[in-house]
Scaffold this motif. Structure first.
Motif, mmCIF file in Angstrom:
data_model
loop_
_atom_site.group_PDB
_atom_site.id
_atom_site.type_symbol
_atom_site.label_atom_id
_atom_site.label_comp_id
_atom_site.label_asym_id
_atom_site.label_seq_id
_atom_site.Cartn_x
_atom_site.Cartn_y
_atom_site.Cartn_z
ATOM 1 N N ARG A 1 0.888 -1.170 0.000
ATOM 2 C CA ARG A 1 0.000 0.000 0.000
ATOM 3 C C ARG A 1 0.924 1.217 0.000
ATOM 4 O O ARG A 1 1.800 1.353 0.851
ATOM 5 C CB ARG A 1 -0.892 -0.008 1.232
ATOM 6 N N ALA B 1 -4.438 6.234 -12.601
ATOM 7 C CA ALA B 1 -5.569 5.336 -12.857
ATOM 8 C C ALA B 1 -5.226 4.316 -13.935
ATOM 9 O O ALA B 1 -5.746 3.196 -13.921
ATOM 10 C CB ALA B 1 -6.803 6.135 -13.252
ATOM 11 N N GLY B 2 -4.352 4.677 -14.852
ATOM 12 C CA GLY B 2 -3.911 3.740 -15.873
ATOM 13 C C GLY B 2 -2.926 2.705 -15.357
ATOM 14 O O GLY B 2 -2.847 1.597 -15.875
ATOM 15 N N TRP B 3 -2.183 3.060 -14.330
ATOM 16 C CA TRP B 3 -1.160 2.164 -13.776
ATOM 17 C C TRP B 3 -1.679 1.265 -12.659
ATOM 18 O O TRP B 3 -1.139 0.184 -12.433
ATOM 19 C CB TRP B 3 0.012 2.975 -13.226
ATOM 20 N N PHE B 4 -2.655 1.760 -11.911
ATOM 21 C CA PHE B 4 -3.089 1.056 -10.696
ATOM 22 C C PHE B 4 -4.601 0.867 -10.698
ATOM 23 O O PHE B 4 -5.339 1.753 -11.106
ATOM 24 C CB PHE B 4 -2.689 1.848 -9.445
ATOM 25 N N ASP B 5 -5.039 -0.267 -10.169
ATOM 26 C CA ASP B 5 -6.467 -0.529 -10.032
ATOM 27 C C ASP B 5 -7.031 0.275 -8.864
ATOM 28 O O ASP B 5 -6.443 0.304 -7.785
ATOM 29 C CB ASP B 5 -6.715 -2.021 -9.766
ATOM 30 N N GLU B 6 -8.148 0.893 -9.098
ATOM 31 C CA GLU B 6 -8.925 1.566 -8.063
ATOM 32 C C GLU B 6 -8.110 2.429 -7.104
ATOM 33 O O GLU B 6 -8.067 2.165 -5.900
ATOM 34 C CB GLU B 6 -9.727 0.536 -7.269
ATOM 35 N N PRO B 7 -7.478 3.486 -7.617
ATOM 36 C CA PRO B 7 -6.772 4.379 -6.695
ATOM 37 C C PRO B 7 -7.755 5.045 -5.733
ATOM 38 O O PRO B 7 -8.892 5.346 -6.098
ATOM 39 C CB PRO B 7 -6.107 5.400 -7.618
ATOM 40 N N VAL C 1 -2.600 3.669 -3.446
ATOM 41 C CA VAL C 1 -2.635 2.583 -4.430
ATOM 42 C C VAL C 1 -2.017 1.328 -3.825
ATOM 43 O O VAL C 1 -1.228 1.398 -2.897
ATOM 44 C CB VAL C 1 -1.888 2.945 -5.737
ATOM 45 N N ASP C 2 -2.383 0.202 -4.399
ATOM 46 C CA ASP C 2 -1.739 -1.068 -4.075
ATOM 47 C C ASP C 2 -0.917 -1.467 -5.288
ATOM 48 O O ASP C 2 -1.400 -1.391 -6.421
ATOM 49 C CB ASP C 2 -2.781 -2.144 -3.767
ATOM 50 N N THR C 3 0.337 -1.875 -5.055
ATOM 51 C CA THR C 3 1.227 -2.159 -6.176
ATOM 52 C C THR C 3 2.261 -3.221 -5.832
ATOM 53 O O THR C 3 2.621 -3.392 -4.675
ATOM 54 C CB THR C 3 1.948 -0.873 -6.643
#
Length: 172
Positions: free
Chosen positions: A3, A26-32, A57-59
């Protein structure tokens, strides 16, 4: 998955550059997870007011990979590095926390010191992660915000992104 909380700031063509940052994230990460957008006076120099917000974000990306992406995004959006540190900017993205990492990680100091110093970082962070704990002081961000006693003014502004109202101005 880590996170990560990221601060976004701009005081040049603010709506345009904040939108560009949100579009990229938003293009790099799901559901910011996106805080309200706040306007604040510039800190450290005499300049135009900033728009600031925090995104969670979760990454699986490392701190180094995130930092490289953010620097490239800033550059792609006209951020200049040949000017004084405290000066106007199109776009500024900073990694505030990466899970509970502490210390220098891939050249990035974690957690970022601005969390405890600047209202424009702490308030939006407390808004989207009120019960998350600061990895050094051990207090949750909501408690830290309630105890914040510096004289820094900021206020929410009307901001819509991708047809969704992110924040709404309040009476000042």
């Amino acid at each position: 998955m880590a996170r990560v909380y990221i601060s976004i700031g701009s005081n040049i063509d603010r709506e345009h550059y904040v939108t560009a940052a949100l579009d990229a994230l938003a293009g790099w990460f799901d559901e910011p997870l996106i805080s309200s957008v706040y306007e604040s006076e510039s800190v450290g120099f005499d300049g135009s007011p900033f728009y600031n917000l925090v995104v969670g974000v979760d990454t699986d990306l490392s701190v180094a990979e995130l930092s490289a992406r953010f620097k490239q995004l800033e550059a792609d959006n006209g951020r200049r590095r040949d000017v004084p540190k405290f000066s106007p900017r199109t776009l500024d993205l900073d990694i505030l926390t990466y899970d509970l990492e502490v210390g220098r990680v891939d050249g990035v100091e974690l957690p970022r010191g601005e969390i405890l110093k600047n209202a424009f970082v702490l308030l939006p962070l407390a808004e989207i992660a009120p019960t998350a704990v600061h990895p050094v002081c051990g207090e949750c961000y909501q408690v830290l915000w309630q105890a914040y006693d510096r004289d820094q003014k900021l206020w929410p502004v009307d901001f819509t992104w991708q047809g969704r109202r992110i924040s709404q101005a309040s009476a000042r």
